[in-house]
Enzyme design. Sequence first.
Site, PDB file in Angstrom:
ATOM      1  N   HIS A  78     104.383 -30.952 -15.065  1.00 50.89           N
ATOM      2  CA  HIS A  78     104.826 -30.774 -13.686  1.00 50.89           C
ATOM      3  C   HIS A  78     104.291 -29.502 -13.040  1.00 50.89           C
ATOM      4  O   HIS A  78     104.476 -29.290 -11.840  1.00 50.89           O
ATOM      5  CB  HIS A  78     106.364 -30.839 -13.585  1.00 50.89           C
ATOM      6  CG  HIS A  78     107.090 -29.645 -14.088  1.00 50.89           C
ATOM      7  ND1 HIS A  78     107.617 -29.559 -15.353  1.00 50.89           N
ATOM      8  CD2 HIS A  78     107.406 -28.467 -13.487  1.00 50.89           C
ATOM      9  CE1 HIS A  78     108.234 -28.396 -15.505  1.00 50.89           C
ATOM     10  NE2 HIS A  78     108.108 -27.712 -14.388  1.00 50.89           N
ATOM     11  N   ASP A 123     106.146 -34.336 -20.466  1.00 53.72           N
ATOM     12  CA  ASP A 123     105.917 -33.157 -19.636  1.00 53.72           C
ATOM     13  C   ASP A 123     105.039 -32.129 -20.349  1.00 53.72           C
ATOM     14  O   ASP A 123     105.499 -31.047 -20.726  1.00 53.72           O
ATOM     15  CB  ASP A 123     107.261 -32.549 -19.214  1.00 53.72           C
ATOM     16  CG  ASP A 123     107.117 -31.593 -18.041  1.00 53.72           C
ATOM     17  OD1 ASP A 123     106.019 -31.508 -17.464  1.00 53.72           O
ATOM     18  OD2 ASP A 123     108.119 -30.930 -17.702  1.00 53.72           O
ATOM     19  N   GLY A 211     109.835 -20.280 -12.642  1.00 48.87           N
ATOM     20  CA  GLY A 211     108.690 -19.480 -13.055  1.00 48.87           C
ATOM     21  C   GLY A 211     108.448 -19.489 -14.548  1.00 48.87           C
ATOM     22  O   GLY A 211     107.422 -18.997 -15.009  1.00 48.87           O
ATOM     23  N   ASP A 212     109.378 -20.042 -15.321  1.00 47.85           N
ATOM     24  CA  ASP A 212     109.208 -20.117 -16.780  1.00 47.85           C
ATOM     25  C   ASP A 212     108.635 -21.459 -17.226  1.00 47.85           C
ATOM     26  O   ASP A 212     108.269 -21.625 -18.393  1.00 47.85           O
ATOM     27  CB  ASP A 212     110.545 -19.883 -17.489  1.00 47.85           C
ATOM     28  CG  ASP A 212     111.031 -18.455 -17.346  1.00 47.85           C
ATOM     29  OD1 ASP A 212     110.189 -17.535 -17.374  1.00 47.85           O
ATOM     30  OD2 ASP A 212     112.247 -18.244 -17.192  1.00 47.85           O
ATOM     31  N   SER A 213     108.565 -22.438 -16.303  1.00 45.68           N
ATOM     32  CA  SER A 213     108.041 -23.758 -16.646  1.00 45.68           C
ATOM     33  C   SER A 213     106.718 -23.658 -17.383  1.00 45.68           C
ATOM     34  O   SER A 213     105.849 -22.847 -17.049  1.00 45.68           O
ATOM     35  CB  SER A 213     107.814 -24.582 -15.379  1.00 45.68           C
ATOM     36  OG  SER A 213     108.968 -25.250 -14.988  1.00 45.68           O
TER      37      SER A 213
END
Length: 264
Positions: A78, A123, A211-213
């Site tokens: 994503h 993902d 922001g950690d994705s």
Amino acid sequence: MKRIMRALRRCLAVTAVLAAAFSLPATDAFASPTAPASPTPVVGGKRAAQGEFPFMVRLSMGCGGALYTQQIVLTAAHCVDGSGANTSITATGGVVDLQSSSAIKVKSTKVLQAPGYNGKGKDWALIKLAKPINQPTLKIATTTAYNSGTFTIAGWGATREGGGQQRYLNKATVPFVNDADCKKAYGDDLVPGDEICAGYLDQGGVDTCQGDSGGPMFRMDDAGAWIQVGIVSWGNGCAEPGYPGVYSEVSTFAAAIAQAASNL
């Protein structure tokens, strides 16, 4: 649509937020080193030491990642927009402080998003870099043997839901949450087999956030080396009681990742 929004909350997918984080001067775009230390990002964590997790990478679209090889970054599906040639992403590695003069910055050349990704499960994605980042890589789990215990999470994400991105890499630890308990929180949104959950169910307080994705969830293997078990994917809010973080289960896709990397 509900699922997509949950997935995107771990990255800076909203254009206005992304623009704010990366168009401001360096002193404004990231938290000041003298800013209050609590809470810290990763939510409930503390600052990582330089060199502690040398495989960590920050991506310019507002996601994290890990060096699968020195020239390929493993991140979340994503975080990217499809597959193909792509020179728009900058990977920053080799540092805890994103403003350090020692930061290694390399442009992307290609992206491969997990085949069949539609916002639910699968993902993962790979980003090929124009040249290697000369840092240690992070091996990935190929079986479910390490899908238990306590995991480490790390990233440059927000201190709280909707908060700003951070200058320094932070870390925290979270315990495994079994599928049955995680499904009580998320129902049919959870894809057992594709996803693994971790967090403090009762009290919350420690989690990944915006922001950690794409960053890794990892632990020590039997030989005392770091091994990646998950990829930061989605969740309900950040560090909320009753809602653990949801991570792409790396071992499920290990063979597909290896095959894709060999052809990238």
